[in-house]
Design a protein around this motif. Structure first.
Motif: not given
Length: 581
Positions: A64-67, A70-74
């Protein structure tokens, strides 16, 4: 079009590439989470201990943290790339327009250019944001979720082969119906902006003729047209939501009913609770992905029309360009028209100027007079190469103007146009358009010659008085004198005054002409005027009629021999009327 727009990505390529990569990892995490949850449910059902539950919990938290990461950086890289593209497009369009010739500018309405640089670029920006993020995320989510649904649900996943085509067909129909409406609305935007621009620009005229009601009705019609088409499009787009809900509830009903039946009858051997929960989650993922894809297609189609309009501006090449080996020095202010004919557009049937032969010596003062539509302004626009001749040649300093470097030529030809323009800023800033290195003493000197210092000195802030946009806070005569002073600061070899003293009295007009004669005796001066008093002391006066030279001579010669000049003079002077009687 795409290739043209892509040129404006430039320094934002890295962010544009990074976004799809980050989105792919985000999707991978999101699609794996339901699978892990299903495993956890089955383990709990099987009676696992707390250590195994915490292990699964730790994996889910990490994913969940990785998602989220990645979503925030995207999101960050996507915003950088899309806003950067919009910035570069506006810059490229503005620079492109600055390089246009008058012939190029004539192809586009001002309101249309404003719409293209605002609404159209915003549409392209939003579409680009969706292309590098949502258009990557949704298909990947659809594929991953589809595969995982078959892994987890087996035969039950075949429901998607029936639901997805129905949803896809419905969304395609919505897109097909809305696109013509979106294409049509952009042209109506142009007309709406044109109405606003015209009204604001002519506000004094509107109020003086008490035409506010008429202008309001005209605006209302344009706004109503835009509103009507958008309403139709939005009504059709609104069908997306109920169609989506229908498909979701259909899938949920089938999965829950058939899934529950399978679990009960097979006692969890063919399908268990964990698989059922994950199958529902993947169902939502797939259908939501299709929904997002439909919005992407709508936005891309809208942006496609906007992109074409932007590309038209970027691809438009100036009809005027420097020759391969341009001349960088203007020897003197002599001007020669050799068998010149001219029309504003190649496809135009009527020539504005016909067979013009004229030689003007350097330092000579030339007056040009004629009726409205006699092409006086068209004649002088060829000197500074604002347009190119259709036939013949115009020479300045003995060199064809087409052989000069454009900047060099225009720096030596100062034109005070009939429509005087001042820019927002101080009087000092406006004057230094003529010479950015001019000293304060030179500013005062040229303003005295243009009879502008007398009113500038009365302002509380003098030369630091702020000029509103378009010179709205100064009178027409004051505006003309400031523009003349600005032109004098260039100390050009050719000075053209295109009816630019029409708003000043004859006494001030005479003082300006005398000051120019004394200050710039070697400069060729061309004065276009409606009144004979402005040109009667010129070395020669050219009488124009119907795009041709009707006569050339001094004031006395023309008064004695030319009927057109005599008629103009007589109508403007009581003495002339008495002489005629």
């Amino acid at each position: 079009m795409i290739r043209q727009l892509a040129k404006s990505i430039r320094e934002y390529k890295r962010a544009s590439i990074a976004t799809p990569i980050l989105v792919s990892f985000e999707v991978l995490m999101e699609c794996t989470i339901p699978f892990i949850i299903a495993r956890l449910v089955n383990e709990v059902k099987g009676g696992c201990d707390m250590e195994e539950i915490l292990g699964y919990g730790g994996i889910l938290v990490c994913m969940a943290i990785l998602s989220l990461l990645f979503g925030g950086l995207a999101g960050s890289t996507c915003a950088t790339a899309s806003c950067g593209l919009a910035r570069n497009l506006r810059k490229d369009m503005f620079y492109s327009i600055q390089g246009y010739s008058f012939e190029n500018i004539d192809k586009f309405m001002t309101s249309s250019l404003v719409t293209r640089m605002t609404t159209d670029i915003t549409n392209v920006q939003n579409a680009y944001m969706m292309i590098i993020r949502t258009a990557i995320r949704s298909p990947l989510m659809l594929i991953f979720a589809f595969v995982m649904a078959f892994v987890m649900g087996g035969k039950m996943a075949w429901i998607f082969f029936f639901v997805v085509p129905v949803l896809a067909f419905g969304l395609s129909l919505v897109i097909y119906k809305t696109m013509p409406l979106f294409r049509r609305v952009f042209k109506k935007y142009d007309r709406l902006n044109s109405s606003i621009q015209e009204n604001i620009k002519a506000m004094r005229v509107v109020k003086s003729f008490v035409r506010e009601d008429y202008e309001q009705e005209k605006f209302d019609r344009a706004a109503e047209d835009v509103c009507t088409d958008f309403t139709r499009a939005e009504r059709i787009l609104a069908l997306n939501s109920p169609l989506m809900q229908f498909c979701i509830y259909t899938v949920m009903t089938f999965v829950l009913s058939f899934g529950s039946y399978t679990i009960i009858t097979s006692r969890g051997l063919d399908l268990d609770v964990g698989q059922l929960s994950s199958l529902l989650t993947y169902s939502f993922m797939m259908l939501n992905s299709l929904m997002m894809l439909s919005m992407v297609f709508v936005m891309i189609t809208m942006a496609g029309e906007s992109g074409k309009r932007i590309a038209e501006v970027l691809e438009e090449k100036s009809t005027l360009s420097n020759p391969e080996n341009p001349v960088y020095e203007v020897k003197d202010g002599s001007i020669s028209f050799e068998h010149v004919s001219f029309k504003y557009a190649k496809e135009a049937k009527r020539r504005v100027l016909k067979n013009i032969d004229l030689d003007i010596r350097s330092g000579e003062t030339i007056g040009i007079i004629g009726g409205t539509g006699s092409s006086k302004s068209s004649l002088i626009q060829l000197i500074s190469r604002l347009y190119d001749v259709t036939e013949g040649a115009v020479k300045v300093g003995g060199v064809d103007v087409r052989d000069y470097d454009l900047e060099t030529l225009r720096n030596q030809v100062a034109v005070v146009l009939q429509k005087n323009i001042l820019f927002s800023g101080t009087i000092r800033d406006n004057l230094r358009w003529g010479n950015k290195e001019a000293t304060d003493e030179e500013l005062v000197q040229t303003c005295k010659m243009a009879c502008a210092d007398e009113f500038i000195s009365q302002f509380p802030d003098g030369y630091d008085t702020y000029i509103e946009q378009g010179g709205a806070n100064v009178s027409g005569g004051q505006k003309q004198r400031l523009c003349i002073a600005r032109a004098l600061l260039k100390k050009p070899k050719i000075l053209i005054l295109d009816d630019s003293t029409s708003a000043v009295d004859t006494r001030t007009d005479a003082r300006i002409r005398k000051a120019m004669k004394d200050y710039i005796p070697e400069t060729t001066k061309i004065i276009i005027a409606q009144r004979t008093a402005s040109v009667e002391d010129a070395d020669r006066i050219i009488v124009m009629e119907g795009g041709e030279i009707n006569a050339i001579g001094t004031h006395e010669e023309l008064l004695a021999s030319n009927e057109i000049y005599r008629e103009i003079y007589t109508s403007q002077n009581k003495e002339g009327n008495q002489l005629g009687e």
